[in-house]
Design an enzyme around this catalytic site. Structure first.
Site, PDB file in Angstrom:
ATOM      1  N   ASP A 239       4.851 -11.163  -8.069  1.00 41.68           N
ATOM      2  CA  ASP A 239       5.956 -11.908  -7.127  1.00 41.68           C
ATOM      3  C   ASP A 239       7.150 -11.155  -7.165  1.00 41.68           C
ATOM      4  OD1 ASP A 239       6.728 -14.087  -4.842  1.00 41.68           O
ATOM      5  OD2 ASP A 239       8.120 -12.496  -5.624  1.00 41.68           O
TER       6      ASP A 239
HETATM    7  C1  GLC Z   1      10.566 -12.339  -3.498  1.00 44.28           C
HETATM    8  C2  GLC Z   1       9.372 -13.740  -2.222  1.00 44.28           C
HETATM    9  C3  GLC Z   1       8.586 -13.066  -2.545  1.00 44.28           C
HETATM   10  C4  GLC Z   1       9.357 -11.220  -1.068  1.00 44.28           C
HETATM   11  C5  GLC Z   1       9.458 -10.572  -2.429  1.00 44.28           C
HETATM   12  C6  GLC Z   1      10.593  -9.107  -2.609  1.00 44.28           C
HETATM   13  O1  GLC Z   1      11.314 -13.584  -4.558  1.00 44.28           O
HETATM   14  O2  GLC Z   1       8.716 -15.073  -3.370  1.00 44.28           O
HETATM   15  O3  GLC Z   1       8.261 -13.167  -0.566  1.00 44.28           O
HETATM   16  O4  GLC Z   1       8.313 -10.465  -0.669  1.00 44.28           O
HETATM   17  O5  GLC Z   1      10.649 -11.741  -3.775  1.00 44.28           O
HETATM   18  O6  GLC Z   1      11.736 -10.322  -2.536  1.00 44.28           O
END
Ligand code: GLC
Length: 750
Positions: A239
């Site tokens: 993430d």
């Molecule tokens: C965010 C989310 C994830 C997302 C990623 C990119 O914080 O947790 O679901 O795809 O970062 O935006």
């Protein structure tokens, strides 16, 4: 032509051999906010990713959280994952996936960061709308066709967030403890189905810790379970900002580190990992594993082919070349909007309809009053990373105005006041990993309500009540919005915001026939007025045609067939996360502090008793139960049969006849649950093990069939760390919901 696995791996090895240590490091961490690093010398491109589960998010600059802001990146806006699950229709899940995948390709993406399938354990979790259900079986059955649909167009899904991501409060720093049975029976099955059945080409690790390791660098989750036990050879991406340690990330099953800061080469798998390999602290082979998965990913979504060339000195050289006939994808096709509408139509859930209050026939309606900010509010552009710049969005008000047409006067009044957002901060995502954002939700509600605001709230309500006296037909559209259903923040309780209870009660007092629509991605407390309302509809964020679908259900054009993919409790204090869990988490012990960099620990003491498993086991009433939803017609269930099945591990075939005994066509999600006759202490009363949606014309009867295997009667045993099939008397239930059991049969397992 199909290249054999062996040949593919040979080519990957040959290209891997060409790479320097620096180049390997480039490939395994971001070079832009949504792209990995490339190696132009060898023709290796950047992997382009994009959010999110409800559509292809607008474009950002490579290293700046401000949207590019052109007109080119408006897209189809799909129903959220909760809405898709509300349809209980596998074909609509597949269709939604196909739309999402084709649009992602059409927008030049290689990977769409969807679907989100975390268990909806805690109704306060801000991101519940991005997830499907409280039940692992429903999740598995809906996520498989969704991912298969996405991956039809040379683009990859990225199922997320692996695993146990059940709250937004301190989401980067909360450690989750849970026993093996709970992990295996509740939190992993959706991901296991995504990996083993849907063959997801990518998966995203979670922010939170599990048993002391951060999800995106966890040896337990990413190496032991994902790589070794499930034999997953797809791509694992962190993430954004979820990696916190070079060695842990290098030695775990993670492949690609992403984050929200622009200092890309300072990422843990940037310069630091190069230093660590040079010092011998990390084996280069650990980087090679990641690069292999990345190259294999690129081959699977047909970004590249690998060409081998014989060198003079007899060695084979390798380089990556683009694939000429890669699917170009397509976006904003009218067929996509039609599919979004089809899904939205089956996602609307009718919770109550006394005195046949609904439908409100257009031909009989000269005037219609629509009350509520959610009727006229665009929802697409909110919620955090799941935000969508929709090509268009039909609001409930637009849907109703169109459905009732020019012969009906449709009047709108806001009814409740929603304070304007102070700063439209587009750098939300950069802040999103800093602690103060994901702090105590009551922070938001401590905000002083200005006298001006109080005045507005009163004015709006009085206006709504005045008008409600004059109109025969009234529809109130309230619920939550992305100020409350949002990433980075949990809700404080299940109460409706913006003093909606007072508004709804005031309107019902002068017009008891007013229809109430709850537009929300997670449960809300309706007890202040639900006994008084004659008709109640529930709709999660339902995409660009959500307003159309809602209006068609209200007018009777569409017979509602949605069923709740989650229980609707009335009070957080009566949910498993509150009764058993120590949400948001307890302070770390000294020992824990030494072992992990977390700020608190949340133990899932509710175990497998999540959602309806909890409410049934402990006799806790809910407003409306899992699997519940009404129709404009009635269905008669009869003639249940259970037969011993012939087949490898098939145990029983079950059948039930379902007849539409009403006057309108409809679709019925028939559900099958199993449980012990004498329910033992450790087990839920019953668990969903089958469902099918039968389309029935008035008077039509169909036989719905199910197959049950040994696994459907098995539980994971913590002592032996194995799946054990239950023995003795079992009950097979057929229901129109988890509570509304229409037939059951006993069987005995040897
Ligand atoms: C965010 C989310 C994830 C997302 C990623 C990119 O914080 O947790 O679901 O795809 O970062 O935006």
């Amino acid at each position: 032509m199909r290249v054999s696995k062996k040949d593919t791996e040979k080519k990957i090895e040959a290209l891997l051999r060409e790479l320097t240590l620096e180049e390997k490091s480039r490939m395994i961490h971001a070079s832009e906010f949504f792209r990995s690093g490339d190696v132009p010398r060898l023709g290796i491109p950047k992997i382009t990713t994009s959010d999110g589960p409800m559509g292809v998010r607008n474009d950002f600059h490579p290293a700046d959280w401000h949207p590019v802001g052109t007109s080119a990146d408006a897209v189809s806006y799909l129903p959220c994952n909760t809405a898709i699950a509300s349809t209980w229709n596998r074909e609509l899940a597949r269709m939604s996936g196909e739309v999402l995948g084709r649009e992602a390709r059409g927008r030049g993406k290689d990977m769409i960061l969807a679907p989100g399938i975390n268990i909806k354990r805690n109704p306060l979790c801000g991101r519940n709308f991005e997830y499907m259900s409280e039940d692992p079986y429903l999740i598995a059955e809906m996520v498989v066709p969704l991912i298969e649909g996405i991956q039809e167009n040379d683009v990859s899904a990225c199922v997320k967030h692996f695993a146990c991501n059940a709250q937004e409060w301190e989401r980067l720093w909360v450690n989750v403890e849970l026993d093996e049975r709970t992990l295996r029976e509740i939190y992993l099955p959706g991901f296991e189905a995504a990996v083993k059945r849907a063959k997801t080409k990518a998966l995203m690790g979670s922010y939170n810790l599990v048993r002391g390791e951060h999800g995106s660098q966890s040896k337990f989750l990413l190496t032991d379970i994902l790589r070794k036990e499930w034999k997953y050879d797809g791509l694992v991406v962190s993430d954004w900002g979820a990696v916190h340690d070079t060695k842990a990330a290098a030695e775990s099953g993670l492949d690609l580190e992403m984050s929200v800061f622009p200092n890309f080469d300072d990422y843990y798998l940037g310069k630091p990992v190069i230093e660590a390999v040079k010092k011998g602290e990390i084996k280069e082979e650990d980087l090679d594993k990641k690069v292999r998965n990345i190259l294999r990913f690129m081959l699977r979504v047909r970004m590249i082919e690998i060409e081998l060339t014989e060198k003079k000195n007899g060695r084979t050289a390798a380089k990556a070349v683009p694939v000429e006939d890669r699917d170009p994808g397509y976006y904003n096709g009218s067929a996509m909007h039609y599919f979004a509408k089809q899904t939205a139509r089956e996602a609307v859930v009718m919770l109550k309809n006394e005195k046949k209050r609904l439908p409100i026939k257009p031909s009989m309606t000269k005037r219609l009053l629509v009350i509520g900010n959610n009727a006229d509010r665009k929802q697409s552009n909110g919620g955090g990373s799941g935000e969508i710049k929709a090509l268009y969005e039909v609001t409930p008000l637009m849907g109703l105005t169109r459905e009732y047409g020019g012969n009906t006067e449709v009047r709108y009044t806001p009814g409740y006041y929603v304070p304007k957002k102070t700063k439209e901060d587009t750098s939300w995502q950069e802040d999103s990993v800093s602690a103060e954002i994901m702090s105590d939700p009551s922070v938001r509600d401590k905000r002083k309500v200005a006298a001006e605001e109080k005045k507005r709230i009163k004015e709006y309500r009085e206006e709504a009540v005045r008008l409600a006296k004059e109109y025969e037909e009234v529809v109130i559209v309230g619920g939550l919005d992305h100020n409350y259903d949002t990433e980075g923040m949990d809700r404080k309780d299940l109460k409706l915001p913006y003093a909606q209870d007072e508004l709804i009660n005031a309107v019902l007092a002068v017009n008891p026939r007013a229809v109430v629509v709850m537009f929300a991605g997670s449960p809300v407390d309706m007890t202040a007025w639900s006994d008084k309302a004659q008709a109640i509809l529930w709709m999660a964020y339902n995409g660009m045609e959500g307003g159309t679908a809602l209006a068609e259900v209200i007018s009777g054009t569409v017979n509602p067939s949605g069923k709740l993919p989650e229980s609707l409790p009335s009070d957080f204090k009566k949910t498993s996360a509150a009764v058993f869990g120590d949400y948001p988490g307890r302070k770390l012990t000294a020992a824990e502090k030494k072992k992990m960099n977390a700020t608190m620990t949340q133990t899932f003491k509710d175990g497998v008793f999540v959602g309806y498993r909890f409410y049934e086991k402990f006799d806790v009433p809910v407003q409306y139960e899992f699997g519940y939803g009404l129709s404009y017609t009635e269905y008669k269930y009869s003639g249940m049969t259970v037969e011993k099945a012939k087949g490898k591990d098939a145990l029983f075939t079950v059948s039930i006849k379902v007849k539409n005994t009403g006057h309108v066509a409809g679709k019925e999600a028939v559900q099958l649950y199993v449980g012990e006759k004498a329910v033992s202490e450790a087990n839920p009363v019953k668990e969903l093990k089958g469902f099918d949606k039968a389309e029935l014309a008035p008077g039509e009867e169909k036989t719905v069939k199910f197959m049950l295997t040994a696994k459907d009667f098995s539980h994971f045993d913590n002592e032996t760390n194995t799946w054990q099939q239950m023995k003795g008397k079992m009950v097979i239930y057929i229901g129109a919901s988890s509570r509304d059991i229409r037939a059951k049969k006993e069987v005995t397992l040897k």
